[in-house]
Design a protein around this motif. Sequence first.
Motif, short mmCIF file in Angstrom:
data_model
loop_
_atom_site.label_atom_id
_atom_site.label_comp_id
_atom_site.label_asym_id
_atom_site.label_seq_id
_atom_site.Cartn_x
_atom_site.Cartn_y
_atom_site.Cartn_z
N PHE A 174 0.83 -1.21 0.00
CA PHE A 174 0.00 0.00 0.00
C PHE A 174 0.87 1.25 0.00
O PHE A 174 0.56 2.23 -0.68
CB PHE A 174 -0.90 -0.05 1.24
N SER A 175 1.93 1.25 0.77
CA SER A 175 2.74 2.46 0.93
C SER A 175 3.44 2.88 -0.36
O SER A 175 3.94 4.00 -0.45
CB SER A 175 3.77 2.26 2.03
N ASN A 199 0.31 4.84 6.54
CA ASN A 199 0.94 3.68 5.90
C ASN A 199 1.20 2.54 6.87
O ASN A 199 1.30 1.39 6.46
CB ASN A 199 2.22 4.09 5.20
N ASN A 209 -2.15 0.78 6.76
CA ASN A 209 -2.74 0.55 5.42
C ASN A 209 -4.11 1.21 5.30
O ASN A 209 -5.06 0.61 4.78
CB ASN A 209 -2.86 -0.95 5.11
#
Length: 124
Positions: free
Chosen positions: A29-30, A74, A77
């Motif tokens: 995700f980051s 982050n 998420n």
Amino acid sequence: QVQLVESGGGLVQAGDSLRLSCAASEGTFSRYAMGWFRQGPQKEREFVALVSWNSGLTEYADSVLGRFTASRDNNKNMFYLQMNSLKPEDTAVYYCAADRSPLGRRRPSAYAYWGQGTQVTVSS
């Protein structure tokens, strides 16, 4: 592949606030920029806000500037949209989306992954 799930929509009155959340399924995700889009009745999907991969860049549509704030965590998420001073014209289905580009772009076609959407209805 990233799976996204939005929550937090609802029915509110003009002037109220809502906070939308978007949960992402995976640790990469980051790496992605994240965007919020919305689609009102009989309208095309439009850009609302984006946040770059490290939160160093945020952009907003003129129609929400000063009222909405997008943010991300982050470590969790998670991606958020704080909506204040809501107006009836903000009524729409709101979608979060992930862009493989780390900086993010405003056009919906640039986003690879989408959530299912959450309905926001603002009454006058």
